[in-house]
Every structure is written in structure tokens, then in C-alpha cells.
Design a protein around this motif. Structure first.
Motif, mmCIF file in Angstrom:
data_model
loop_
_atom_site.group_PDB
_atom_site.id
_atom_site.type_symbol
_atom_site.label_atom_id
_atom_site.label_comp_id
_atom_site.label_asym_id
_atom_site.label_seq_id
_atom_site.Cartn_x
_atom_site.Cartn_y
_atom_site.Cartn_z
ATOM 1 N N ASN A 1 0.920 -1.158 -0.050
ATOM 2 C CA ASN A 1 0.203 -0.162 -0.088
ATOM 3 C C ASN A 1 0.882 1.137 -0.059
ATOM 4 O O ASN A 1 0.598 2.325 -0.942
ATOM 5 C CB ASN A 1 -0.781 -0.053 1.288
ATOM 6 N N LEU A 2 1.882 1.342 0.849
ATOM 7 C CA LEU A 2 3.031 2.707 0.690
ATOM 8 C C LEU A 2 3.660 2.748 -0.516
ATOM 9 O O LEU A 2 3.893 3.715 -0.842
ATOM 10 C CB LEU A 2 3.790 2.385 1.899
ATOM 11 N N LYS A 3 4.136 1.595 -1.161
ATOM 12 C CA LYS A 3 4.561 1.510 -2.536
ATOM 13 C C LYS A 3 3.598 2.397 -3.466
ATOM 14 O O LYS A 3 4.156 3.222 -4.352
ATOM 15 C CB LYS A 3 4.960 -0.016 -2.735
ATOM 16 N N ALA A 4 2.221 1.996 -3.377
ATOM 17 C CA ALA A 4 1.328 2.462 -4.526
ATOM 18 C C ALA A 4 0.915 3.859 -4.210
ATOM 19 O O ALA A 4 0.610 4.302 -5.009
ATOM 20 C CB ALA A 4 0.241 1.460 -4.580
ATOM 21 N N ASN A 5 0.868 4.217 -2.761
ATOM 22 C CA ASN A 5 0.373 5.392 -2.352
ATOM 23 C C ASN A 5 1.320 5.762 -1.309
ATOM 24 O O ASN A 5 0.898 5.606 -0.063
ATOM 25 C CB ASN A 5 -1.283 5.136 -1.848
ATOM 26 N N PRO A 6 2.446 6.372 -1.601
ATOM 27 C CA PRO A 6 3.409 7.025 -0.500
ATOM 28 C C PRO A 6 3.308 7.995 0.328
ATOM 29 O O PRO A 6 3.655 8.261 1.360
ATOM 30 C CB PRO A 6 4.843 7.007 -1.355
ATOM 31 N N GLU A 7 2.181 8.896 -0.124
ATOM 32 C CA GLU A 7 2.157 10.009 0.797
ATOM 33 C C GLU A 7 0.961 9.839 1.830
ATOM 34 O O GLU A 7 -0.234 9.367 1.436
ATOM 35 C CB GLU A 7 1.473 11.176 -0.059
ATOM 36 N N VAL A 8 1.312 9.796 3.016
ATOM 37 C CA VAL A 8 0.547 9.264 4.123
ATOM 38 C C VAL A 8 0.423 10.256 5.348
ATOM 39 O O VAL A 8 1.399 11.074 5.615
ATOM 40 C CB VAL A 8 0.951 7.955 4.643
ATOM 41 N N VAL A 9 -0.370 9.971 6.371
ATOM 42 C CA VAL A 9 -0.442 10.451 7.607
ATOM 43 C C VAL A 9 -0.186 9.601 8.550
ATOM 44 O O VAL A 9 -0.640 8.444 8.633
ATOM 45 C CB VAL A 9 -1.767 11.198 7.836
ATOM 46 N N VAL A 10 0.631 9.914 9.713
ATOM 47 C CA VAL A 10 1.082 8.859 10.636
ATOM 48 C C VAL A 10 0.849 9.653 12.001
ATOM 49 O O VAL A 10 0.847 10.776 12.260
ATOM 50 C CB VAL A 10 2.516 8.427 10.598
ATOM 51 N N GLU A 11 0.285 8.722 13.173
ATOM 52 C CA GLU A 11 0.221 9.213 14.586
ATOM 53 C C GLU A 11 1.563 8.475 14.880
ATOM 54 O O GLU A 11 1.804 7.271 14.962
ATOM 55 C CB GLU A 11 -0.845 8.642 15.054
ATOM 56 N N ILE A 12 2.609 9.439 15.335
ATOM 57 C CA ILE A 12 3.790 8.910 15.914
ATOM 58 C C ILE A 12 4.020 9.020 17.548
ATOM 59 O O ILE A 12 3.557 10.152 17.969
ATOM 60 C CB ILE A 12 5.171 9.861 15.244
ATOM 61 N N GLY A 13 4.246 7.954 18.006
ATOM 62 C CA GLY A 13 4.449 7.905 19.524
ATOM 63 C C GLY A 13 5.965 7.331 19.730
ATOM 64 O O GLY A 13 6.440 6.511 19.233
ATOM 65 N N ASP A 14 6.235 7.956 21.068
ATOM 66 C CA ASP A 14 7.606 7.789 21.286
ATOM 67 C C ASP A 14 7.887 6.769 22.443
ATOM 68 O O ASP A 14 8.755 6.275 22.828
ATOM 69 C CB ASP A 14 8.358 9.125 21.879
ATOM 70 N N GLY A 15 6.657 6.088 22.949
ATOM 71 C CA GLY A 15 6.455 5.064 23.717
ATOM 72 C C GLY A 15 6.651 5.645 25.037
ATOM 73 O O GLY A 15 6.539 4.870 26.189
ATOM 74 N N GLN A 16 6.821 7.038 25.418
ATOM 75 C CA GLN A 16 6.980 7.443 26.561
ATOM 76 C C GLN A 16 5.833 8.369 27.104
ATOM 77 O O GLN A 16 5.718 9.148 27.857
ATOM 78 C CB GLN A 16 8.216 8.125 26.827
ATOM 79 N N GLY A 17 4.607 8.596 26.046
ATOM 80 C CA GLY A 17 3.494 9.538 26.376
ATOM 81 C C GLY A 17 3.300 10.918 25.516
ATOM 82 O O GLY A 17 2.717 11.558 25.786
ATOM 83 N N SER A 18 4.219 10.750 24.273
ATOM 84 C CA SER A 18 4.259 11.990 23.391
ATOM 85 C C SER A 18 3.650 11.503 22.055
ATOM 86 O O SER A 18 4.512 10.234 21.496
ATOM 87 C CB SER A 18 5.694 12.422 23.352
ATOM 88 N N VAL A 19 2.651 12.120 21.559
ATOM 89 C CA VAL A 19 2.260 11.420 20.269
ATOM 90 C C VAL A 19 2.094 12.684 19.363
ATOM 91 O O VAL A 19 1.683 13.976 19.869
ATOM 92 C CB VAL A 19 0.708 10.877 20.327
ATOM 93 N N GLU A 20 2.513 12.628 17.946
ATOM 94 C CA GLU A 20 2.419 13.787 17.157
ATOM 95 C C GLU A 20 1.736 13.058 15.671
ATOM 96 O O GLU A 20 2.165 12.094 15.372
ATOM 97 C CB GLU A 20 3.887 14.150 16.965
ATOM 98 N N THR A 21 0.973 14.097 15.110
ATOM 99 C CA THR A 21 0.408 13.678 13.790
ATOM 100 C C THR A 21 0.970 14.359 13.032
ATOM 101 O O THR A 21 1.320 15.653 12.882
ATOM 102 C CB THR A 21 -1.358 13.722 13.824
ATOM 103 N N ARG A 22 1.611 13.842 12.028
ATOM 104 C CA ARG A 22 2.489 14.111 10.847
ATOM 105 C C ARG A 22 2.070 13.504 9.367
ATOM 106 O O ARG A 22 1.815 12.482 9.257
ATOM 107 C CB ARG A 22 3.944 13.923 10.948
ATOM 108 N N ARG A 23 2.273 14.434 8.188
ATOM 109 C CA ARG A 23 2.235 13.917 6.947
ATOM 110 C C ARG A 23 3.742 13.481 6.610
ATOM 111 O O ARG A 23 4.674 14.078 6.901
ATOM 112 C CB ARG A 23 1.947 15.084 6.011
#
Length: 140
Positions: free
Chosen positions: A74-96
């Protein structure tokens, strides 16, 4: 009906500021929002990530299965995505981000580091004949 593994991890991630239970307790996780290469359906997959400069690197191991995971295709076919990134310690950021497969020597360098610092991935490599792809998520 019992909650499946990925659904449980996604729920825990969102309810606990990016922190999830075993087997990923304390580890950096990402929820990758991707579009099905054939279906066009939106999907969310929880994955472990590894830092490489300003990029987030994903391992398409599928636990050593003989084929690559659906999210990889799916990422090969559609590489522009949104992610919710967590550091495992309580911080989350949403990024393109832009997803791209790491090539040759760059992949080998990162793969060596991942295996040396996370033993389970070496087991996945031994379980399959395929070269396990690494996918870099670069902030857009």
C-alpha cells in the motif's frame, strides 16, 4: 467477538498517549494511515519504528513470512500518508510523511543496526528467504 491484535494496539495507543502494552511496552510506535493499493480502502496499521536522522524507519518483516505485508504494498502504491507517531513514553504527534523503500547499502546499514539492537528481527530474517524491506517515512 474478541478484539484482534492490531485493533487492541491501536486502541491502547490512542487511549494512552502512544503507550501500549506487551509486546511493545515502552517502545516507539506509529499508526500508519494508508490506502489499499487494490481496494482503495483506508487502513491503519500499528508498527514499531526506528529513528534514522529525521526519518522514521519501518521493517516490513511480517514476522518472517514468505511475502511482504499488505501495508508495504500500500505504501509503495500510495506513498503520501499521515502517521500518528508515538515515542513510547507518552508523546504523540500527527504528521504527513512520504514513504520510500531504503535502497542497497542504506538499507543494509540500517538493517544491521536494527538486528544488533533488536534481536527478534534477526529471527524473522532467518525464517524467510526474502530480503526484508525497510521503509523510511520522511516528514513532508
Amino acid at each position: 467477538m474478541a478484539e484482534d491484535f492490531n485493533s487492541r494496539v491501536i486502541r491502547e495507543f490512542r487511549e494512552n498517549d502512544g503507550r501500549v502494552g506487551e509486546p511493545f511496552a515502552g517502545l516507539p510506535m506509529v499508526l500508519v494511515h494508508h490506502i489499499g493499493a487494490r481496494s482503495g480502502a483506508e487502513r491503519v496499521t500499528p508498527l514499531r519504528w526506528f529513528a534514522d536522522g529525521d526519518r522514521y524507519v519501518l521493517v516490513a518483516s511480517k514476522a518472517g513470512a514468505p511475502d511482504n505485508p499488505a501495508w508495504y504494498h500500500n505504501l509503495k502504491a500510495n506513498p503520501e500518508v499521515v502517521v500518528e507517531i508515538g515515542d513510547g513514553q507518552g508523546s504523540v504527534e500527527t504528521r504527513r510523511v512520504h514513504a520510500s523503500e531504503l535502497p542497497g547499502a542504506e538499507r543494509d546499514r540500517m538493517w544491521t543496526w536494527i538486528k544488533e539492537n533488536n534481536g527478534g528481527f534477526a529471527e524473522y530474517e532467518r525464517a524467510t528467504d526474502r530480503t526484508i524491506p525497510l521503509v523510511a517515512l520522511t516528514p513532508s
